[in-house]
Design a protein around this motif. Structure first.
Motif, PDB file in Angstrom:
ATOM      1  N   ARG A  10       0.871  -1.185   0.000  1.00 40.66           N
ATOM      2  CA  ARG A  10       0.000   0.000   0.000  1.00 40.66           C
ATOM      3  C   ARG A  10       0.901   1.227   0.000  1.00 40.66           C
ATOM      4  O   ARG A  10       1.843   1.310   0.785  1.00 40.66           O
ATOM      5  CB  ARG A  10      -0.883   0.013   1.235  1.00 40.66           C
ATOM      6  CG  ARG A  10      -1.857  -1.156   1.284  1.00 40.66           C
ATOM      7  CD  ARG A  10      -2.660  -1.157   2.553  1.00 40.66           C
ATOM      8  NE  ARG A  10      -3.590  -0.038   2.517  1.00 40.66           N
ATOM      9  CZ  ARG A  10      -4.131   0.522   3.588  1.00 40.66           C
ATOM     10  NH1 ARG A  10      -3.830   0.088   4.787  1.00 40.66           N
ATOM     11  NH2 ARG A  10      -4.964   1.519   3.471  1.00 40.66           N
ATOM     12  N   TYR A  11       0.601   2.168  -0.882  1.00 40.03           N
ATOM     13  CA  TYR A  11       1.445   3.352  -0.976  1.00 40.03           C
ATOM     14  C   TYR A  11       0.598   4.595  -1.206  1.00 40.03           C
ATOM     15  O   TYR A  11      -0.444   4.548  -1.846  1.00 40.03           O
ATOM     16  CB  TYR A  11       2.490   3.203  -2.092  1.00 40.03           C
ATOM     17  CG  TYR A  11       1.896   3.130  -3.477  1.00 40.03           C
ATOM     18  CD1 TYR A  11       1.924   4.240  -4.316  1.00 40.03           C
ATOM     19  CD2 TYR A  11       1.309   1.969  -3.955  1.00 40.03           C
ATOM     20  CE1 TYR A  11       1.379   4.182  -5.591  1.00 40.03           C
ATOM     21  CE2 TYR A  11       0.766   1.898  -5.217  1.00 40.03           C
ATOM     22  CZ  TYR A  11       0.804   3.012  -6.033  1.00 40.03           C
ATOM     23  OH  TYR A  11       0.257   2.964  -7.287  1.00 40.03           O
ATOM     24  N   GLY A  12       1.063   5.670  -0.637  1.00 41.88           N
ATOM     25  CA  GLY A  12       0.353   6.937  -0.756  1.00 41.88           C
ATOM     26  C   GLY A  12       1.060   7.880  -1.713  1.00 41.88           C
ATOM     27  O   GLY A  12       2.171   7.616  -2.164  1.00 41.88           O
ATOM     28  N   TYR A  14       3.086  11.258  -2.940  1.00 41.89           N
ATOM     29  CA  TYR A  14       4.129  12.107  -2.359  1.00 41.89           C
ATOM     30  C   TYR A  14       4.483  13.209  -3.342  1.00 41.89           C
ATOM     31  O   TYR A  14       4.192  13.119  -4.532  1.00 41.89           O
ATOM     32  CB  TYR A  14       5.356  11.305  -1.935  1.00 41.89           C
ATOM     33  CG  TYR A  14       6.172  10.708  -3.050  1.00 41.89           C
ATOM     34  CD1 TYR A  14       7.296  11.363  -3.547  1.00 41.89           C
ATOM     35  CD2 TYR A  14       5.850   9.470  -3.584  1.00 41.89           C
ATOM     36  CE1 TYR A  14       8.060  10.805  -4.558  1.00 41.89           C
ATOM     37  CE2 TYR A  14       6.599   8.904  -4.587  1.00 41.89           C
ATOM     38  CZ  TYR A  14       7.713   9.584  -5.073  1.00 41.89           C
ATOM     39  OH  TYR A  14       8.456   9.029  -6.072  1.00 41.89           O
ATOM     40  N   TYR A  22       0.602   9.819  -7.119  1.00 44.04           N
ATOM     41  CA  TYR A  22       0.989   8.437  -6.820  1.00 44.04           C
ATOM     42  C   TYR A  22       2.076   8.044  -7.811  1.00 44.04           C
ATOM     43  O   TYR A  22       1.880   8.120  -9.018  1.00 44.04           O
ATOM     44  CB  TYR A  22      -0.207   7.494  -6.980  1.00 44.04           C
ATOM     45  CG  TYR A  22      -1.261   7.686  -5.921  1.00 44.04           C
ATOM     46  CD1 TYR A  22      -1.163   7.038  -4.698  1.00 44.04           C
ATOM     47  CD2 TYR A  22      -2.364   8.501  -6.151  1.00 44.04           C
ATOM     48  CE1 TYR A  22      -2.126   7.188  -3.719  1.00 44.04           C
ATOM     49  CE2 TYR A  22      -3.341   8.664  -5.176  1.00 44.04           C
ATOM     50  CZ  TYR A  22      -3.212   8.013  -3.965  1.00 44.04           C
ATOM     51  OH  TYR A  22      -4.157   8.168  -2.999  1.00 44.04           O
ATOM     52  N   GLN A  45      -3.140   1.662  -3.900  1.00 38.95           N
ATOM     53  CA  GLN A  45      -3.021   3.060  -3.507  1.00 38.95           C
ATOM     54  C   GLN A  45      -3.880   3.327  -2.286  1.00 38.95           C
ATOM     55  O   GLN A  45      -4.950   2.747  -2.133  1.00 38.95           O
ATOM     56  CB  GLN A  45      -3.478   3.973  -4.638  1.00 38.95           C
ATOM     57  CG  GLN A  45      -2.625   3.898  -5.869  1.00 38.95           C
ATOM     58  CD  GLN A  45      -3.149   4.787  -6.994  1.00 38.95           C
ATOM     59  OE1 GLN A  45      -4.239   5.334  -6.928  1.00 38.95           O
ATOM     60  NE2 GLN A  45      -2.361   4.918  -8.038  1.00 38.95           N
ATOM     61  N   PHE A  46      -3.362   4.197  -1.382  1.00 34.95           N
ATOM     62  CA  PHE A  46      -4.185   4.657  -0.273  1.00 34.95           C
ATOM     63  C   PHE A  46      -3.860   6.115   0.008  1.00 34.95           C
ATOM     64  O   PHE A  46      -2.967   6.693  -0.605  1.00 34.95           O
ATOM     65  CB  PHE A  46      -4.098   3.732   0.935  1.00 34.95           C
ATOM     66  CG  PHE A  46      -2.845   3.780   1.766  1.00 34.95           C
ATOM     67  CD1 PHE A  46      -2.929   3.847   3.149  1.00 34.95           C
ATOM     68  CD2 PHE A  46      -1.578   3.743   1.209  1.00 34.95           C
ATOM     69  CE1 PHE A  46      -1.795   3.869   3.940  1.00 34.95           C
ATOM     70  CE2 PHE A  46      -0.447   3.765   1.990  1.00 34.95           C
ATOM     71  CZ  PHE A  46      -0.559   3.826   3.356  1.00 34.95           C
ATOM     72  N   LEU A  47      -4.596   6.748   0.888  1.00 36.76           N
ATOM     73  CA  LEU A  47      -4.578   8.198   0.999  1.00 36.76           C
ATOM     74  C   LEU A  47      -3.481   8.788   1.865  1.00 36.76           C
ATOM     75  O   LEU A  47      -3.246   9.993   1.802  1.00 36.76           O
ATOM     76  CB  LEU A  47      -5.939   8.683   1.518  1.00 36.76           C
ATOM     77  CG  LEU A  47      -7.128   8.376   0.606  1.00 36.76           C
ATOM     78  CD1 LEU A  47      -8.419   8.846   1.252  1.00 36.76           C
ATOM     79  CD2 LEU A  47      -6.944   9.023  -0.754  1.00 36.76           C
ATOM     80  N   ASP A  48      -2.794   8.001   2.681  1.00 41.88           N
ATOM     81  CA  ASP A  48      -1.765   8.545   3.567  1.00 41.88           C
ATOM     82  C   ASP A  48      -0.552   9.009   2.761  1.00 41.88           C
ATOM     83  O   ASP A  48       0.140   8.199   2.149  1.00 41.88           O
ATOM     84  CB  ASP A  48      -1.324   7.508   4.598  1.00 41.88           C
ATOM     85  CG  ASP A  48      -2.385   7.205   5.623  1.00 41.88           C
ATOM     86  OD1 ASP A  48      -3.386   7.944   5.688  1.00 41.88           O
ATOM     87  OD2 ASP A  48      -2.224   6.221   6.363  1.00 41.88           O
ATOM     88  N   TRP A  49      -0.302  10.304   2.805  1.00 44.34           N
ATOM     89  CA  TRP A  49       0.832  10.867   2.069  1.00 44.34           C
ATOM     90  C   TRP A  49       2.143  10.283   2.559  1.00 44.34           C
ATOM     91  O   TRP A  49       2.343  10.047   3.751  1.00 44.34           O
ATOM     92  CB  TRP A  49       0.871  12.374   2.270  1.00 44.34           C
ATOM     93  CG  TRP A  49      -0.084  13.150   1.429  1.00 44.34           C
ATOM     94  CD1 TRP A  49      -1.314  12.762   0.987  1.00 44.34           C
ATOM     95  CD2 TRP A  49       0.104  14.473   0.943  1.00 44.34           C
ATOM     96  NE1 TRP A  49      -1.896  13.755   0.278  1.00 44.34           N
ATOM     97  CE2 TRP A  49      -1.044  14.834   0.238  1.00 44.34           C
ATOM     98  CE3 TRP A  49       1.130  15.396   1.068  1.00 44.34           C
ATOM     99  CZ2 TRP A  49      -1.192  16.068  -0.376  1.00 44.34           C
ATOM    100  CZ3 TRP A  49       0.974  16.634   0.457  1.00 44.34           C
ATOM    101  CH2 TRP A  49      -0.164  16.951  -0.253  1.00 44.34           C
ATOM    102  N   ASN A  50       3.063  10.068   1.638  1.00 44.51           N
ATOM    103  CA  ASN A  50       4.449   9.677   1.911  1.00 44.51           C
ATOM    104  C   ASN A  50       4.601   8.310   2.578  1.00 44.51           C
ATOM    105  O   ASN A  50       5.681   7.991   3.066  1.00 44.51           O
ATOM    106  CB  ASN A  50       5.158  10.718   2.794  1.00 44.51           C
ATOM    107  CG  ASN A  50       5.170  12.091   2.184  1.00 44.51           C
ATOM    108  OD1 ASN A  50       5.375  12.244   0.987  1.00 44.51           O
ATOM    109  ND2 ASN A  50       4.928  13.097   2.990  1.00 44.51           N
TER     110      ASN A  50
END
Length: 92
Positions: A10-12, A14, A22, A45-50
């Motif tokens: 899972r990646y946000g 940046y 993304y 993808q998820f909403l937490d930046w960085n």
């Protein structure tokens, strides 16, 4: 541990060059080293930046800042990628 774990990466988004989006270029080393150790992965993808989070069997096993990962490469020289693989291995 099974030889092959399914890891959800899972990646946000940046910021790079003034644009927040993304991007997966910093995940290449992580993906490569997971495959080298016999694991499969999917991207989410998820909403937490960085942020990058690894999920194994529905459980979060590793988190880091996406900007701390090396850009591109195979992950062999990135100490964070080594920590991530260790966390996946110890998830069982």
């Amino acid at each position: 541990m099974p030889l092959e774990a399914l890891v959800t990466i899972r990646y946000g988004p940046y910021e790079s060059c003034g644009v927040v989006d993304y991007r997966t270029s910093r995940l290449q080393g992580l993906q490569t080293i997971l495959e080298a150790h016999g694991h499969r992965w999917t991207l989410e993808q998820f909403l937490d930046w960085n942020m990058v989070e690894l999920i194994v069997k529905g459980e979060s096993v590793f988190k880091c800042n996406i900007k701390d990962l090396d850009f591109g490469g195979d992950g062999k020289l990135d100490p964070i990628c080594k920590e991530a693989v260790k966390a996946v291995r110890e998830a069982y």
